[in-house]
Each structure stands twice: as C-alpha cells, then as structure tokens.
Design a protein around this motif. Sequence first.
Motif, PDB file in Angstrom:
ATOM      1  N   LEU A 120      33.627  -1.628  31.337  1.00  0.00           N
ATOM      2  CA  LEU A 120      35.004  -2.116  31.337  1.00  0.00           C
ATOM      3  C   LEU A 120      35.385  -2.617  32.717  1.00  0.00           C
ATOM      4  O   LEU A 120      34.936  -2.089  33.730  1.00  0.00           O
ATOM      5  N   HIS A 121      36.220  -3.627  32.736  1.00  0.00           N
ATOM      6  CA  HIS A 121      36.766  -4.069  34.005  1.00  0.00           C
ATOM      7  C   HIS A 121      37.685  -2.970  34.527  1.00  0.00           C
ATOM      8  O   HIS A 121      38.248  -2.188  33.762  1.00  0.00           O
ATOM      9  N   TRP A 137      41.092  -2.653  32.819  1.00  0.00           N
ATOM     10  CA  TRP A 137      41.106  -2.018  31.499  1.00  0.00           C
ATOM     11  C   TRP A 137      40.967  -0.513  31.636  1.00  0.00           C
ATOM     12  O   TRP A 137      41.626   0.264  30.940  1.00  0.00           O
ATOM     13  N   ASP A 138      40.091  -0.092  32.505  1.00  0.00           N
ATOM     14  CA  ASP A 138      39.882   1.339  32.725  1.00  0.00           C
ATOM     15  C   ASP A 138      41.177   1.995  33.192  1.00  0.00           C
ATOM     16  O   ASP A 138      41.562   3.063  32.710  1.00  0.00           O
TER      17      ASP A 138
END
Length: 79
Positions: free
Chosen positions: A37-38, A41-42
């Motif tokens: 995940l980028h 997003w995390d």
Amino acid sequence: MVDFKAVLDAARQLTEEEQLRLSDMLRDSVPNQVEPLHEEWDAEIERRVSAVNDETAVLTSWDVIRDRALKRIGPVDDR
C-alpha cells in the motif's frame, strides 16, 4: 493436466477442517504479487481503524447501505 472440476469435486468431499487446511495451503502456494500500500492508504486505514476503536467513527448499517445501492441500481435477484 489435472481436471479442475475433478479436483473441485474431490475437495468438496473433504471435511470442513480439511477444506480449510487445503484452502490455506493453496493460498500460501500462490506467489505474493500484491504491491504494498502507498503510505497515504496505510495512514488512512490506520485513521479509520482508530476512529472505530475510539467509537468516534460514524458507522452506517449494511441495511442502509444496501437500500441506498438498490435505489441507485434497482432491484437485484438474490438467487
């Protein structure tokens, strides 16, 4: 080549515990090609989980979500 349907039929004859074990082994045998995940997003996931845990999140029931979706797309055959 092994016939997929034959394997599936055989797997369905297994007990529930054996099916779960088989499922885990098959999942583990597939190479993990999921991109991480980028960071954004995390961070968003962490924020949302914290809001749920802190009881500050505004949650919507499945019934309400489903009703909204059906109003947009129309009735769906649940079969």
